[in-house]
Design an enzyme around this catalytic site. Structure first.
Site, mmCIF file in Angstrom:
data_model
loop_
_atom_site.group_PDB
_atom_site.id
_atom_site.type_symbol
_atom_site.label_atom_id
_atom_site.label_comp_id
_atom_site.label_asym_id
_atom_site.label_seq_id
_atom_site.Cartn_x
_atom_site.Cartn_y
_atom_site.Cartn_z
ATOM 1 N N TRP A 39 6.080 -2.599 12.501
ATOM 2 C CA TRP A 39 6.558 -2.739 13.892
ATOM 3 C C TRP A 39 8.014 -2.324 14.059
ATOM 4 O O TRP A 39 8.529 -2.291 15.174
ATOM 5 C CB TRP A 39 6.355 -4.185 14.377
ATOM 6 C CG TRP A 39 4.915 -4.580 14.500
ATOM 7 C CD1 TRP A 39 3.822 -3.769 14.342
ATOM 8 C CD2 TRP A 39 4.387 -5.876 14.820
ATOM 9 N NE1 TRP A 39 2.660 -4.473 14.531
ATOM 10 C CE2 TRP A 39 2.982 -5.774 14.835
ATOM 11 C CE3 TRP A 39 4.971 -7.105 15.092
ATOM 12 C CZ2 TRP A 39 2.142 -6.852 15.101
ATOM 13 C CZ3 TRP A 39 4.145 -8.197 15.364
ATOM 14 C CH2 TRP A 39 2.748 -8.061 15.368
ATOM 15 N N GLY A 45 4.548 3.722 15.294
ATOM 16 C CA GLY A 45 4.427 3.681 16.757
ATOM 17 C C GLY A 45 3.077 3.167 17.249
ATOM 18 O O GLY A 45 3.020 2.326 18.154
ATOM 19 N N HIS A 54 11.453 2.334 2.815
ATOM 20 C CA HIS A 54 11.107 3.197 3.954
ATOM 21 C C HIS A 54 12.221 4.231 4.137
ATOM 22 O O HIS A 54 13.398 3.919 3.947
ATOM 23 C CB HIS A 54 10.934 2.344 5.211
ATOM 24 C CG HIS A 54 10.328 3.106 6.337
ATOM 25 N ND1 HIS A 54 11.052 4.020 7.084
ATOM 26 C CD2 HIS A 54 9.066 3.130 6.822
ATOM 27 C CE1 HIS A 54 10.247 4.555 7.995
ATOM 28 N NE2 HIS A 54 9.035 4.038 7.853
ATOM 29 N N SER A 89 2.798 9.383 12.079
ATOM 30 C CA SER A 89 2.059 9.740 13.301
ATOM 31 C C SER A 89 0.544 9.568 13.177
ATOM 32 O O SER A 89 -0.220 10.370 13.719
ATOM 33 C CB SER A 89 2.419 11.165 13.743
ATOM 34 O OG SER A 89 3.801 11.257 14.022
HETATM 35 P P1 PGA Z 1 4.900 6.505 12.836
HETATM 36 O O1 PGA Z 1 5.737 5.719 11.713
HETATM 37 O O2 PGA Z 1 3.470 6.067 12.694
HETATM 38 O O3 PGA Z 1 5.518 6.076 14.134
HETATM 39 O O4 PGA Z 1 5.080 7.958 12.577
HETATM 40 C C1 PGA Z 1 5.217 5.469 10.431
HETATM 41 C C2 PGA Z 1 6.221 4.704 9.620
HETATM 42 O O5 PGA Z 1 7.423 4.948 9.762
HETATM 43 O O6 PGA Z 1 5.847 3.826 8.822
#
Ligand code: PGA
Length: 254
Positions: A10, A236, A98, A214
């Site tokens: 999140w 997202g 991350h 994504s």
């Molecule tokens: P995203 O982010 O699905 O918005 O591309 C993935 C993440 O950073 O873990």
């Protein structure tokens, strides 16, 4: 067939009220999907962990944190949250390394190895993130970057700790950009990671490998169908309960 894993990251979003609504939306649909197989995880900010925990308690949904301190004992470390504290409030997972933390918080390989070790010692499963920049992909050095990111940490924390991790491959150019890696592009890197781990130690080939970048309800099925993709780390799209649930449903189908 390995159990698929879907984790919602999140990031730094929401108020108590928004987070509570999101989690209510997820738990109202999660049990049926989770009973078909997938492990479903939500990772709120530290300050929202407890509120989320209270709402998921009776449901088939696990709690994860987005980061953990590299210091593993209580002490004078202002602002830090230890792995023991996370375990104490019911976290089963923690995202470590991350790309946003590597970029904005200057996390080093040594710090990441210490975070992995502290988490495993506290009984928490790390979701260790790796991934190349757009520049690295364009210059065809993706595999070199990935290899370095894994081995630099693995050599510090050791095989035993690393064998208890989940690895999330998240190409930086695909995070939050809407530019998902194609299933073939993702599979190619996952197969590389799998063989790198296997060649390091046979037992490491069993580590679950998640794809992140994504992922949405529309592309999750094709990604999850790939041989070496064991699930997803979702940014997202995990902020909308229905979209996150759609992704979890795809994981239950494969
Ligand atoms: P995203 O982010 O699905 O918005 O591309 C993935 C993440 O950073 O873990």
């Amino acid at each position: 067939m390995k159990r698929k894993i879907v984790a919602g990251n999140w990031k730094m979003n929401g108020s108590i009220e928004q987070v509570s609504k999101l989690i209510e939306g997820i738990v109202s649909q999660v049990d049926e999907i989770a009973s078909q197989g997938p492990e479903i995880i939500v990772c709120p900010t530290f300050v929202h962990l407890l509120a989320a925990k209270q709402k998921i308690n009776a449901h088939k949904c696990a709690l994860g944190a987005q980061d953990v301190s590299h210091f593993n004992k209580d002490g004078a470390y202002t602002g830090q949250v230890s792995a023991t504290m996370l375990a104490d409030i019911g976290c089963k997972y923690v995202i470590i390394g991350h790309s946003e933390r590597r970029q904005y918080c200057g996390e080093t390989d040594q710090m990441l190895a210490d975070k992995l070790t502290a988490s495993v010692e506290a009984g928490i499963t790390p979701i260790f993130c790796i991934g190349e920049s757009e520049q690295a992909r364009d210059s065809d050095t993706t595999e070199d970057v990935i290899k370095h990111q894994i081995l630099a940490v693995l050599e510090q924390c050791g095989h035993d700790v690393f064998s208890k991790c989940i690895v999330a491959y998240e190409p930086i150019w695909a995070i939050g950009t809407g530019k998902t890696a194609t299933p073939e592009q993702a599979q190619k890197v996952h197969a590389f990671i799998r063989s790198l781990l296997q060649n390091t130690q046979a037992q490491l080939a069993e580590i679950p490998l998640l794809y992140g970048g994504s992922v949405k309800g529309d592309n999750a099925a094709d990604l999850f169908a790939m041989q070496d993709i064991d699930g997803g780390l979702i940014g997202g799209a995990s902020l909308k309960a229905d979209e996150f649930i759609r992704i979890c449903q795809q994981a239950a189908k494969v």
